[in-house]
Scaffold this active site. Structure first.
Site, mmCIF file in Angstrom:
data_model
loop_
_atom_site.group_PDB
_atom_site.id
_atom_site.type_symbol
_atom_site.label_atom_id
_atom_site.label_comp_id
_atom_site.label_asym_id
_atom_site.label_seq_id
_atom_site.Cartn_x
_atom_site.Cartn_y
_atom_site.Cartn_z
ATOM 1 N N CYS A 1 7.075 4.167 -1.422
ATOM 2 C CA CYS A 1 8.498 4.232 -2.213
ATOM 3 C C CYS A 1 8.178 3.374 -3.540
ATOM 4 O O CYS A 1 9.120 3.632 -4.350
ATOM 5 C CB CYS A 1 9.719 3.568 -1.625
ATOM 6 S SG CYS A 1 10.091 4.284 0.084
ATOM 7 N N HIS B 1 17.122 8.684 -3.334
ATOM 8 C CA HIS B 1 16.040 7.940 -3.217
ATOM 9 C C HIS B 1 14.738 9.152 -3.230
ATOM 10 O O HIS B 1 14.215 9.285 -2.052
ATOM 11 C CB HIS B 1 15.949 6.901 -2.006
ATOM 12 C CG HIS B 1 14.519 6.320 -1.905
ATOM 13 N ND1 HIS B 1 13.504 6.132 -2.890
ATOM 14 C CD2 HIS B 1 13.851 5.792 -0.745
ATOM 15 C CE1 HIS B 1 12.635 5.385 -2.374
ATOM 16 N NE2 HIS B 1 12.688 5.124 -1.029
ATOM 17 N N CYS C 1 11.282 -2.054 -1.258
ATOM 18 C CA CYS C 1 10.492 -2.014 0.130
ATOM 19 C C CYS C 1 9.458 -1.010 -0.019
ATOM 20 O O CYS C 1 9.820 0.142 -0.718
ATOM 21 C CB CYS C 1 11.272 -1.932 1.280
ATOM 22 S SG CYS C 1 12.577 -0.626 1.429
ATOM 23 N N GLY D 1 7.215 1.597 2.714
ATOM 24 C CA GLY D 1 6.826 1.902 4.127
ATOM 25 C C GLY D 1 5.419 1.403 4.538
ATOM 26 O O GLY D 1 4.549 1.135 3.651
#
Length: 414
Positions: free
Chosen positions: A114, A369, A399, A401
């Site tokens: 991300c 997103h 954040c 993954g």
């Protein structure tokens, strides 16, 4: 000489000196001269559902080329943040050439889940800082209509003897429920947060605040009759006008096998889109006569247990602020990715963020997103908001993954 050194030390230690240092203007500063994005479209059913990833990148880069204000042959490298497409490096090279950038420029792809768009920005900034290139473009893009980031098979059994390694395989929804359970976050808190994200995004769209960050993209969409129709996309599609916490409270849990908190209404949306920033040294911008949008100050990454990956910003942001001797109160606008309402609530409260400063135009719950896009999209949106508010300091974070967080710091100069 000694007096000068003492004076320099005093200046460094004096109140406000850290802010003065990052807002100062020097020839070697890495600056952004253009920051734009596509509309964010609903994955699998929105404006980009029949559009390839390479076309999304091509269409945006074509708009960038037409807006940069200098000879596109001066662009030496293009870095593409993307998560789910294993052929992203091929696609960005072809897209950049098709958009009119010279074959003398380079192109590559990068994937840190991300944060990929922010990682691409940092990679281009660092290449310029080190003298490897003078001008570059960072772009983040994703077609979630086509791709995702799930593993096709478990890791090797030897790797899985380590618990943290095993936890990297947990589904993102599972990690969201872990955050809620571990830190006592309630469904009511998360739905209240999500409703406010939708309200802010609705307000921003109606007021036209997104208009200066979005470039129109013409593409083709297949209708119910199977025929392709040419459309020009100009608006984000995920915003749901009139959303309330009460309404969100009626939505069933998305992952009941792991917990009752996360739903399709209080988590980020599956979305297609792209965003791009043009970077160079301040001295180069002056030489080319192009206006400076913002100064790139720095980025950092930090790791944490994969099972609670969502709270990554809560470790990355303090690390970045410490590097520049700043306090959270020094920040004017915070763009913090709303991967899940659980992690957004936790990070807001843990970091003591002023909610008025955090995602003032809404976040990924309302906007979507697209995984590789978000890191660049946050820069584009945050700088536009800084311009609207006449504010200076932008902080972005997300954040990541598998258990990481990344954060970026920028100074608005518009």
């Amino acid at each position: 000489m000694a007096a000068e050194r003492i004076g320099s030390i005093f200046k460094h230690l004096s109140p406000g000196s850290s802010l003065s240092q990052i807002t100062s203007k020097n020839p070697d500063d890495i600056v952004i001269t253009l920051a734009v994005r596509t509309p964010l479209c609903k994955g699998k059913k929105g404006g980009f559902k029949d559009t390839s990833l390479e076309y999304i990148a091509y269409a945006l880069l074509k708009e960038v080329k037409d807006r940069i204000g200098f000879d596109p042959a001066l662009v030496e490298d293009i870095c593409f943040g993307n998560v789910s497409d294993g052929k992203a490096a091929y696609k960005i090279r072809a897209a950049s050439l098709g958009a009119g950038f010279s074959n003398t420029s380079g192109a590559s792809s990068v994937n840190r889940f991300c944060s990929s768009g922010l990682k691409a920005t940092a990679d281009i900034a660092h290449a310029i800082s080190q003298g490897s290139i003078e001008v570059g473009i960072a772009i983040g893009g994703e077609s979630m209509t086509v791709g995702g980031d799930r593993l096709e098979a478990p890791f090797d059994e030897q790797i899985l003897t380590n618990q943290d390694a095993k936890d990297t395989m947990e589904a993102m929804g599972w990690t969201s429920e872990n955050v809620a359970r571990d830190f006592g976050i309630t469904r009511e808190q998360v739905d209240t947060y999500a409703a406010e994200s939708f309200r802010r995004a609705e307000e921003a769209q109606k007021a036209g605040w997104f208009d200066d960050e979005i470039v129109p993209i013409t593409t083709k969409v297949k209708g119910p009759d199977g025929e392709l129709k040419t459309v020009t996309l100009t608006k984000d599609e995920g915003i749901r006008p009139g959303t309330t916490a009460e309404g969100l409270g009626k939505i069933r849990a998305a992952f009941p096998q792991w917990g009752p908190i996360t739903t399709g209404g209080n988590a980020s949306q599956v979305t297609d889109g792209a965003a791009a920033v043009v970077l160079m040294k301040r001295s180069k911008a002056i030489e080319l006569g192009v206006p400076v949008v913002a100064k790139y100050v720095g980025t950092t990454v930090a790791g944490l247990p994969p099972r609670i990956m969502g709270i990554g910003p809560a470790v990355a942001i303090p690390k970045l602020l410490k590097q520049f001797n700043l306090n959270i109160s020094d920040i004017d606008v915070v763009e913090l990715n709303e991967a899940f309402g659980t992690m957004a609530v936790y990070c807001r409260d843990k970091l003591g963020l002023d909610w008025a400063k955090m995602n003032p135009r809404g976040g990924a719950i309302a906007l979507g997103h697209p995984l590789g896009t978000t890191g660049a999209r946050q820069i584009v949106t945050g700088l536009s908001e800084c311009r609207r508010q006449k504010k200076k300091i932008l902080l972005t974070s997300m954040c990541i993954g598998t258990g990481m967080g990344m954060a970026g710091l920028f100074v608005n100069e518009q």
